[in-house]
Design an enzyme around this catalytic site. Structure first.
Site, mmCIF file in Angstrom:
data_model
loop_
_atom_site.group_PDB
_atom_site.id
_atom_site.type_symbol
_atom_site.label_atom_id
_atom_site.label_comp_id
_atom_site.label_asym_id
_atom_site.label_seq_id
_atom_site.Cartn_x
_atom_site.Cartn_y
_atom_site.Cartn_z
ATOM 1 C CG MET A 40 -1.997 -1.005 1.037
ATOM 2 S SD MET A 40 -3.530 -0.937 2.194
ATOM 3 C CE MET A 40 -2.812 -0.713 3.639
ATOM 4 C CB ALA A 42 3.879 4.784 3.172
ATOM 5 C CG HIS A 47 7.275 -1.940 1.876
ATOM 6 N ND1 HIS A 47 6.954 -1.098 2.756
ATOM 7 C CD2 HIS A 47 5.782 -2.688 1.873
ATOM 8 C CE1 HIS A 47 5.816 -0.669 3.213
ATOM 9 N NE2 HIS A 47 5.127 -1.871 2.614
ATOM 10 C CG LEU A 194 11.647 -1.502 9.816
ATOM 11 C CD1 LEU A 194 12.532 -1.650 8.125
ATOM 12 C CD2 LEU A 194 12.018 -0.458 10.339
ATOM 13 C CB SER A 195 4.908 -0.333 10.757
ATOM 14 O OG SER A 195 3.583 0.129 10.451
ATOM 15 C CB SER A 196 3.404 2.530 6.048
ATOM 16 O OG SER A 196 4.113 1.589 5.162
#
Ligand code: PAF
Length: 290
Positions: A40, A42, A47, A194-196
């Site tokens: 999605m 960001a 990713h 790690l996360s948007s």
């Protein structure tokens, strides 16, 4: 003109389904295997680690960048979800992606998607219970992407551990002939997954957030003879809720395959602890294997 729109760039940015199908068909006609990384946007290193894995294992890599409205049950969450397409495309081009697929909502959903998937028990607990309709929306968009990009392999991060089980179930229901590749969680040096959504944390929250992983990791060291799953759960919930600014939504220790909560360690060979924590209005998820 932005460098990412420059035609000399190797990566192609595709906005239409027709062009995506054509690019994939050309690759397949050349005998190339196709890897898909649904995102999605960001994009962060987590990713990119999925992209790197796809590049290693597949000849032609497609990354979708699409904030899927049907999986958001909270309109504010959809509105505030970070959108950084230009920076995302720069990262994807640098990572050696062949096609970045960034469709509009109208392109993905020319008609409303009314399909209801029978996702079963894996989708009923945890995120499924807290976010009604969320997994059906995930199944809708991912099934569309699989149908459009016909990947041989598709890559998902284990931070969304339950999502992977739901997608496997959807693949089984729809009979897609492809491999789902589950990739390990990427963490910052502090241990924070790690996360948007981390971009929405204040400096103070960012400093506190690594405690989530620290507490989960500590809990894996508690002796099983003394600590049942329920006792470990109590330990984790108390330790996280004791930190100012953190509130647990749920913590469940589940069987890694069925996603159903366990009451005894002997019920599974792979127990996984899944947590959701609110920090202000930001909802963070993480998990750990026991
Ligand atoms: O994990 C995500 O980012 C999304 O749920 C996915 C799989 C890209 C579907 O929109």
């Amino acid at each position: 003109m932005s460098p990412i729109l420059d035609k000399n760039f190797k990566m192609e940015i595709v906005n239409t389904v027709a062009r995506l199908r054509e690019a994939v068909a050309n690759a397949k006609n050349k005998g190339l295997s196709v890897g898909l990384v649904p995102t999605m946007g960001a994009l962060h290193e987590g990713h990119i680690s999925l992209v790197d894995r796809a590049r290693k294992e597949c000849d032609f890599v497609v990354v979708s960048v699409f904030v899927n409205p049907t999986q958001f049950n909270n309109p504010d969450d959809l509105k505030t979800y970070p959108r950084t397409l230009e920076a995302d495309c720069e990262k994807l081009a640098a990572a050696g992606v062949d096609v970045a697929f960034a469709p509009s909502v109208e392109e993905m959903y020319p008609q409303p998607d009314t399909r209801v998937f029978d996702l079963g028990p894996v989708a009923e607990v945890m995120e499924g219970a807290m976010r009604p309709g969320h997994f059906n929306g995930v199944a809708q968009v991912v099934s569309k992407l699989f149908e459009m990009a016909s990947p041989d392999k598709a890559y998902f991060g284990e931070k969304d551990f339950q999502q992977i089980a739901v997608i496997r179930r959807m693949v089984e229901l729809e009979g897609f002939d492809l491999e789902i590749v589950a990739c390990p969680i990427r963490r910052g040096d502090s241990g924070l997954a790690l996360s948007s959504r981390n971009t929405r944390l204040s400096q103070q929250q960012l400093e506190a957030a690594p405690a989530i992983h620290r507490i989960l990791a500590e809990s894996t060291k508690l002796p099983r003879e003394e600590y049942s799953p329920a006792a470990v759960k109590e330990y984790v919930v108390k330790a996280i809720n004791d930190i100012a600014g953190m509130e647990i939504e749920y913590y469940e220790i589940v069987d890694g395959r069925t996603l159903q909560p366990i009451t005894d360690w002997s019920e599974t060979t792979q127990a996984v602890g899944c947590v959701t924590v609110w920090m202000g209005d930001v909802r963070l998820i993480d998990n750990i294997k026991y």
